[in-house]
Design an enzyme around this catalytic site. Structure first.
Site, PDB file in Angstrom:
ATOM      1  N   THR A 208     -28.652   4.032 -22.023  1.00  0.00           N
ATOM      2  CA  THR A 208     -29.610   3.939 -20.929  1.00  0.00           C
ATOM      3  C   THR A 208     -28.856   4.083 -19.612  1.00  0.00           C
ATOM      4  O   THR A 208     -27.784   3.498 -19.434  1.00  0.00           O
ATOM      5  CB  THR A 208     -30.365   2.599 -20.949  1.00  0.00           C
ATOM      6  OG1 THR A 208     -31.175   2.542 -22.130  1.00  0.00           O
ATOM      7  CG2 THR A 208     -31.273   2.460 -19.729  1.00  0.00           C
ATOM      8  N   PHE A 210     -28.850   3.443 -15.602  1.00  0.00           N
ATOM      9  CA  PHE A 210     -29.423   2.561 -14.592  1.00  0.00           C
ATOM     10  C   PHE A 210     -29.019   3.036 -13.205  1.00  0.00           C
ATOM     11  O   PHE A 210     -27.921   3.561 -13.014  1.00  0.00           O
ATOM     12  CB  PHE A 210     -28.913   1.123 -14.773  1.00  0.00           C
ATOM     13  CG  PHE A 210     -29.311   0.473 -16.070  1.00  0.00           C
ATOM     14  CD1 PHE A 210     -30.382  -0.407 -16.126  1.00  0.00           C
ATOM     15  CD2 PHE A 210     -28.594   0.726 -17.242  1.00  0.00           C
ATOM     16  CE1 PHE A 210     -30.742  -1.019 -17.315  1.00  0.00           C
ATOM     17  CE2 PHE A 210     -28.949   0.117 -18.435  1.00  0.00           C
ATOM     18  CZ  PHE A 210     -30.030  -0.759 -18.473  1.00  0.00           C
TER      19      PHE A 210
END
Length: 306
Positions: A208, A210
């Site tokens: 992921t 960010f």
């Protein structure tokens, strides 16, 4: 949203040029000399907190938020210096709500973190997996573990909640023991629960990305990546003309993603990341040329990317 009423690219570029003299450099060490409160969505042990610690170090003061929108509010209300939000996952794609907030809110991306996400099946005590009846977690985590759930826990009720770490906190407070949560191993450790299975995500290369958000744009000359949002004129070849401006200057696009606009149905805006800092000549030229083939440009931020 009326794109024409939004600040045009010239204003954003002039803000950048003024910022050059201020030398606002955002980095891992600067947080030590500033208010070190970092807002993120979720409970303690959330992947967002892990990403924040990876970027800033363990000295942060976490500001817990129930929603992504609340992260923006905490920064705008000066309750936090920075915020961190997931922008995309390598398996499930972009986080739509965050993209919409970046369009509507006036905050800047000043850094990014790419975090390998490893999910665990967490229970209150050691239990036979066949006895588990309910599994709680964030919808994104449930989607990333869909194969494991269908194979190992086909009989379970799958219950989406607002946060992965929050699901661990939730099952700890439940009276029954035949429940489980999907979250990080750190969340299990923080809440004193058991890990029944590790790395249960379907894709071993599950990452992921960010974004670190701030009220001030970064003018760090080490920035090598820029994120923008733009909308094109509704006519043939409009998007091609925009992309050509990057190609002519050998600027590599990392990502191009479309989202529905807010003015009328079937009108789209584009989110783009490219490998150049905002201070570089090629970027300035490309943004200037984009004015001729777009109705709207917003700079999300410029930052260093490993």
């Amino acid at each position: 949203m009326n794109f024409e009423s939004t600040t045009p690219v010239r204003a954003w570029v002039s803000i950048w040029q003024i910022g050059q003299s201020v030398n606002r450099s955002i980095g891992k060490n600067e947080v030590k000399n500033l208010q070190n409160k970092v807002a993120f969505q979720g409970e303690r042990g959330a992947f967002s907190e892990i990403a924040a610690i990876k970027f800033f170090g363990s000295s942060i003061q976490p500001i817990l938020c129930k929603t992504f929108k609340e992260v923006f509010q905490k920064i705008n209300n000066k309750e936090a210096k920075y915020g961190i939000l997931p922008i995309e996952n390598s398996q499930t794609g972009g986080i739509n709500e965050v993209h919409d907030l970046l369009l509507d809110q006036e905050l800047f991306a000043v850094g990014e973190v790419k975090l390998k996400v490893e999910h665990c099946l967490i229970t209150k005590e050691e239990i036979d997996i066949k006895l588990i009846e309910k599994v709680y977690s964030h919808p994104q985590a449930l989607a990333q573990c869909e194969g494991f759930l269908s194979k190992k826990l086909p009989h379970c009720q799958i219950i989406p909640v607002y946060d992965t770490a929050g699901s661990v906190k939730m099952i700890k407070e439940l009276k029954e023991n035949n429940v489980a949560a999907i979250a990080s191993n750190w969340a299990a450790e923080l809440y004193g629960l058991k890990i029944l299975g590790s790395e249960i995500q379907d894709n071993r290369y599950n990452y992921t990305r960010f974004l670190i958000l701030s009220k001030e744009i970064s003018s760090d000359l080490k920035s090598n990546k820029t994120s923008i949002i733009f909308a094109v004129v509704s006519k043939p070849g409009a998007l091609y003309r925009c992309l050509k401006e990057f190609a002519l200057r050998d600027i590599n696009l990392n990502r191009l993603e479309s989202r529905p606009g807010k003015r009328k149905p079937w009108e789209y805006i584009f989110y783009t990341d490219f490998e150049k800092g905002l201070h570089e000549k090629e970027t300035q030229e490309a943004l200037k040329s984009l004015e001729e083939c777009t109705t709207f440009i917003k700079i999300i931020g410029s930052y260093y990317s490993e």
